[in-house]
Design a protein around this motif. Structure first.
Motif, PDB file in Angstrom:
ATOM      1  N   GLU B  18       0.816  -1.212   0.000  1.00  0.00           N
ATOM      2  CA  GLU B  18       0.000   0.000   0.000  1.00  0.00           C
ATOM      3  C   GLU B  18       0.842   1.250   0.000  1.00  0.00           C
ATOM      4  O   GLU B  18       1.900   1.285   0.626  1.00  0.00           O
ATOM      5  N   ARG B  19       0.351   2.260  -0.717  1.00  0.00           N
ATOM      6  CA  ARG B  19       0.983   3.575  -0.634  1.00  0.00           C
ATOM      7  C   ARG B  19       0.271   4.297   0.498  1.00  0.00           C
ATOM      8  O   ARG B  19      -0.900   4.631   0.392  1.00  0.00           O
ATOM      9  N   LEU B  25       5.587   3.932   1.516  1.00  0.00           N
ATOM     10  CA  LEU B  25       5.058   2.692   0.960  1.00  0.00           C
ATOM     11  C   LEU B  25       5.185   1.613   2.019  1.00  0.00           C
ATOM     12  O   LEU B  25       6.190   1.573   2.721  1.00  0.00           O
ATOM     13  N   GLU B 132       8.846   1.977   3.713  1.00  0.00           N
ATOM     14  CA  GLU B 132       9.837   2.865   3.100  1.00  0.00           C
ATOM     15  C   GLU B 132       9.342   4.300   3.190  1.00  0.00           C
ATOM     16  O   GLU B 132       8.226   4.589   2.760  1.00  0.00           O
ATOM     17  N   GLU B 137       7.944  13.672  -1.919  1.00  0.00           N
ATOM     18  CA  GLU B 137       6.950  13.010  -2.754  1.00  0.00           C
ATOM     19  C   GLU B 137       7.560  12.705  -4.128  1.00  0.00           C
ATOM     20  O   GLU B 137       7.335  11.646  -4.708  1.00  0.00           O
ATOM     21  N   ASP B 141       7.696   9.230  -6.260  1.00  0.00           N
ATOM     22  CA  ASP B 141       7.169   9.163  -7.631  1.00  0.00           C
ATOM     23  C   ASP B 141       8.235   8.660  -8.594  1.00  0.00           C
ATOM     24  O   ASP B 141       7.959   7.867  -9.487  1.00  0.00           O
ATOM     25  N   LEU B 144       8.728   5.008  -8.226  1.00  0.00           N
ATOM     26  CA  LEU B 144       7.624   4.303  -8.889  1.00  0.00           C
ATOM     27  C   LEU B 144       7.830   4.302 -10.397  1.00  0.00           C
ATOM     28  O   LEU B 144       7.740   3.279 -11.051  1.00  0.00           O
ATOM     29  N   ALA B 148       8.744   1.214 -12.949  1.00  0.00           N
ATOM     30  CA  ALA B 148       7.712   0.920 -13.942  1.00  0.00           C
ATOM     31  C   ALA B 148       8.298   0.953 -15.346  1.00  0.00           C
ATOM     32  O   ALA B 148       7.989   0.125 -16.187  1.00  0.00           O
TER      33      ALA B 148
END
Lengths: 78, 166
Positions: B18-19, B25, B132, B137, B141, B144, B148
């Motif tokens: 979950e974020r 995280l 973590e 922010e 990001d 992530l 990805a």
């Protein structure tokens, strides 16, 4: 929920890019920021797969260690 | 919501991600063993090597130095068929409390997260929470986005390499 409460909720979702809103006259229409949600969901899913695989391996190892510890205790008690 | 998930027996062995906020995280999982065993598997380098890198990731851990104590450091190096150079991860253990908690820094970049893993035992089972906290922010990001974008490319390269060899 009060209207003020609702406005706060929506503005937080909007800041996070999860919804977009448009105000026409007195009516504000909200739409899901679909792309951002899908991207985040996809990333979470990839992360979950990595951690699932990692923790499945840890689970196996932990089971093995637990059996060894029991066998050791058994030997010592004899 | 989270505690509800992990306490229901059907979901016991499920890995949840979950974020929690803009900068955090968490990954949780319950193990059917007491905390000292799970902690041992995490803190003994010989055991850690056996599970940290999933076989499906196609990577191997080529070196693993872990001086697990408060103030100690670690350095992990991974190789992957798609990388020219090994990838290294390193940092410092800020706190090591046996059977309960390990906190470490990730110093590969100045935007690295601080990771806290806790081991909570009840009824002979252990709930592991991997948390973590990123400095900003934007750093989360980027983490992530990086994974990805990076992974599909690495896997595509790996596929090619495997196809060439088969």
């Amino acid at each position: 929920m009060t209207l003020t409460g609702m406005k706060k909720h929506v503005s937080i979702l909007e800041q996070a890019g999860l919804v977009t809103t448009e105000k026409v006259g007195r009516v504000r229409t909200c739409k899901l920021g679909r792309r951002r949600l899908e991207e985040e969901a996809a990333w979470i899913e990839r992360h979950r797969q990595l951690w699932s695989a990692r923790f499945d391996a840890l689970d196996e190892l932990v089971e093995h260690l637990k059996r060894e510890e029991k066998a050791d205790a058994h030997r010592k008690s004899k | 919501m989270l505690t509800e998930k992990v306490s229901s027996p059907a979901a016991m062995n499920r890995t949840a991600v979950e974020r929690m906020s803009d900068r955090e995280l968490i990954v949780t999982r319950k193990f059917n063993a007491p905390a000292h065993i799970v902690f041992e598997a995490w803190s003994n380098p010989e055991l850690f090597k056996q599970w940290w890198v999933p076989k499906s990731a196609g990577m191997s851990l080529i070196s693993c130095d872990m001086d697990i104590r408060t103030g100690g450091t670690y350095r992990l190096a991974f190789s992957h068929p798609a990388f020219d150079q090994p990838m290294t991860f390193f940092g410092t253990y800020r706190e090591v409390t046996p059977h309960k908690r390990i906190v470490w820094t990730n110093e590969e970049s100045d935007q690295g997260a601080v990771t806290t893993v806790t081991f909570e035992e009840s009824d002979g089972k252990t709930l592991v929470t991997f948390h973590e906290l990123y400095p900003t922010e934007a750093a989360l990001d980027e983490a992530l986005a990086g994974s990805a974008e990076g992974l599909p490319e690495q896997f595509a390269q790996l596929d090619e390499l495997l196809a060439e060899r088969s």
